[in-house]
Write a protein that holds these residues in place. Structure first.
Motif, PDB file in Angstrom:
ATOM      1  N   TYR A 105       0.837  -1.206   0.000  1.00 34.30           N
ATOM      2  CA  TYR A 105       0.000   0.000   0.000  1.00 34.30           C
ATOM      3  C   TYR A 105       0.870   1.253   0.000  1.00 34.30           C
ATOM      4  CZ  TYR A 105      -2.857   3.720   2.048  1.00 34.30           C
ATOM      5  OH  TYR A 105      -3.464   4.919   2.304  1.00 34.30           O
ATOM      6  N   LEU A 106       1.900   1.275   0.834  1.00 32.68           N
ATOM      7  CA  LEU A 106       2.765   2.455   0.922  1.00 32.68           C
ATOM      8  C   LEU A 106       3.579   2.661  -0.350  1.00 32.68           C
ATOM      9  CD1 LEU A 106       3.900   2.257   4.627  1.00 32.68           C
ATOM     10  CD2 LEU A 106       2.543   4.057   3.575  1.00 32.68           C
ATOM     11  N   ALA A 107       4.025   1.581  -0.979  1.00 29.24           N
ATOM     12  CA  ALA A 107       4.753   1.711  -2.241  1.00 29.24           C
ATOM     13  C   ALA A 107       3.853   2.325  -3.306  1.00 29.24           C
ATOM     14  CB  ALA A 107       5.264   0.346  -2.695  1.00 29.24           C
ATOM     15  N   GLU A 108       2.596   1.917  -3.312  1.00 26.97           N
ATOM     16  CA  GLU A 108       1.632   2.483  -4.260  1.00 26.97           C
ATOM     17  C   GLU A 108       1.378   3.960  -3.965  1.00 26.97           C
ATOM     18  OE1 GLU A 108      -2.680   1.233  -4.246  1.00 26.97           O
ATOM     19  OE2 GLU A 108      -1.923   0.190  -6.026  1.00 26.97           O
ATOM     20  N   GLN A 109       1.258   4.322  -2.698  1.00 22.34           N
ATOM     21  CA  GLN A 109       1.045   5.707  -2.316  1.00 22.34           C
ATOM     22  C   GLN A 109       2.244   6.581  -2.701  1.00 22.34           C
ATOM     23  OE1 GLN A 109      -1.681   7.373  -0.895  1.00 22.34           O
ATOM     24  NE2 GLN A 109      -2.677   5.479  -1.514  1.00 22.34           N
ATOM     25  N   LYS A 110       3.443   6.026  -2.513  1.00 23.02           N
ATOM     26  CA  LYS A 110       4.654   6.763  -2.876  1.00 23.02           C
ATOM     27  C   LYS A 110       4.701   7.001  -4.383  1.00 23.02           C
ATOM     28  CE  LYS A 110       9.573   6.770  -1.821  1.00 23.02           C
ATOM     29  NZ  LYS A 110      10.647   6.047  -1.154  1.00 23.02           N
ATOM     30  N   ALA A 111       4.365   5.984  -5.174  1.00 23.94           N
ATOM     31  CA  ALA A 111       4.343   6.137  -6.627  1.00 23.94           C
ATOM     32  C   ALA A 111       3.276   7.148  -7.048  1.00 23.94           C
ATOM     33  CB  ALA A 111       4.090   4.787  -7.290  1.00 23.94           C
ATOM     34  N   LEU A 112       2.130   7.138  -6.374  1.00 24.30           N
ATOM     35  CA  LEU A 112       1.059   8.084  -6.668  1.00 24.30           C
ATOM     36  C   LEU A 112       1.500   9.512  -6.360  1.00 24.30           C
ATOM     37  CD1 LEU A 112      -1.924   8.596  -7.441  1.00 24.30           C
ATOM     38  CD2 LEU A 112      -2.510   8.172  -5.058  1.00 24.30           C
ATOM     39  N   ALA A 113       2.164   9.707  -5.221  1.00 26.94           N
ATOM     40  CA  ALA A 113       2.641  11.039  -4.849  1.00 26.94           C
ATOM     41  C   ALA A 113       3.709  11.529  -5.825  1.00 26.94           C
ATOM     42  CB  ALA A 113       3.195  11.021  -3.420  1.00 26.94           C
ATOM     43  N   GLU A 114       4.637  10.648  -6.191  1.00 25.09           N
ATOM     44  CA  GLU A 114       5.688  11.043  -7.131  1.00 25.09           C
ATOM     45  C   GLU A 114       5.107  11.388  -8.501  1.00 25.09           C
ATOM     46  OE1 GLU A 114       8.253   7.663  -6.791  1.00 25.09           O
ATOM     47  OE2 GLU A 114       9.324   8.505  -5.071  1.00 25.09           O
ATOM     48  N   ALA A 115       4.076  10.667  -8.918  1.00 28.01           N
ATOM     49  CA  ALA A 115       3.428  10.969 -10.196  1.00 28.01           C
ATOM     50  C   ALA A 115       2.720  12.315 -10.128  1.00 28.01           C
ATOM     51  CB  ALA A 115       2.444   9.870 -10.561  1.00 28.01           C
ATOM     52  N   GLU A 116       2.084  12.608  -9.006  1.00 28.24           N
ATOM     53  CA  GLU A 116       1.385  13.887  -8.874  1.00 28.24           C
ATOM     54  C   GLU A 116       2.376  15.049  -8.811  1.00 28.24           C
ATOM     55  OE1 GLU A 116      -1.892  15.784  -5.900  1.00 28.24           O
ATOM     56  OE2 GLU A 116      -2.246  13.784  -6.730  1.00 28.24           O
TER      57      GLU A 116
ATOM     58  N   THR B 249       2.349  13.810 -13.833  1.00 27.77           N
ATOM     59  CA  THR B 249       1.954  12.716 -14.725  1.00 27.77           C
ATOM     60  C   THR B 249       0.799  11.946 -14.101  1.00 27.77           C
ATOM     61  OG1 THR B 249       3.563  11.212 -13.723  1.00 27.77           O
ATOM     62  CG2 THR B 249       4.292  12.478 -15.645  1.00 27.77           C
ATOM     63  N   SER B 250       0.210  11.075 -14.875  1.00 21.97           N
ATOM     64  CA  SER B 250      -0.894  10.279 -14.349  1.00 21.97           C
ATOM     65  C   SER B 250      -0.360   8.982 -13.761  1.00 21.97           C
ATOM     66  CB  SER B 250      -1.918   9.983 -15.440  1.00 21.97           C
ATOM     67  OG  SER B 250      -1.318   9.195 -16.438  1.00 21.97           O
ATOM     68  N   PHE B 251      -1.085   8.452 -12.807  1.00 18.99           N
ATOM     69  CA  PHE B 251      -0.734   7.186 -12.166  1.00 18.99           C
ATOM     70  C   PHE B 251      -1.875   6.224 -12.400  1.00 18.99           C
ATOM     71  CE2 PHE B 251      -1.004   4.329  -8.488  1.00 18.99           C
ATOM     72  CZ  PHE B 251       0.239   3.739  -8.568  1.00 18.99           C
TER      73      PHE B 251
END
Length: 152
Positions: free
Chosen positions: A31-42, A46-48
């Motif tokens: 879950y945290l890895a996904e949140q980190k990728a989402l934050a970095e994309a924002e 870019t879109s996630f």
């Protein structure tokens, strides 16, 4: 048979972290890895797109596994005063980091990946195990056991 006797045989089973005593850590770390990728994309603008594996039936009638998009809920939010917070959720409920404290205050969105990295380190160190165990127990209390079918 003499070839087998020359080998070093052992009884072994592969380790499955999801079924281990601390399997909840693996779920939270995903879950945290996904949140980190989402934050970095924002942050990058870019879109996630998160995906999940689903089974679909094609035109010929055979079932195939494909990736389907799925929604991802942001772990951060802005309150009424304009402050940004990151909240760790287990299921649908926020997880308390300390008694009565369920969020980390963040100055801006650029700090969110760093905060997530710190939380990942804390989880790997076992600092959130008591809170996770309590959250799992609360969540399990909401589920009723299935009734056994009568053999008729």
């Amino acid at each position: 048979m003499s070839i087998l006797k020359s080998l070093k045989l052992a009884a072994a089973a592969p380790a499955n972290p999801a079924n281990s005593e601390h399997g909840f850590r693996a779920k939270l770390l995903r879950y945290l890895a996904e949140q980190k990728a989402l934050a970095e994309a924002e942050i990058a603008g870019t879109s996630f797109a998160a995906t999940r594996r689903v089974t679909r039936t094609n035109v010929e009638g055979e079932k195939i596994r494909v990736d389907a998009p799925r929604a991802v809920r942001k772990g951060w939010f802005t309150d009424a005063t304009g402050k940004l917070f990151f909240q760790l959720r287990y299921g649908s409920k926020p997880l308390e980091f300390a008694k009565g404290m369920n969020a980390v205050e963040v100055q801006n969105l650029n700090e969110v990946p760093e905060i997530i990295g710190s939380i990942i380190e804390a989880i790997n160190a076992g600092e959130l195990d008591p809170q996770l165990t309590a959250a799992i127990a609360d969540r399990k209390a909401n589920f009723k056991p299935k009734a056994k079918k009568a053999n008729a």
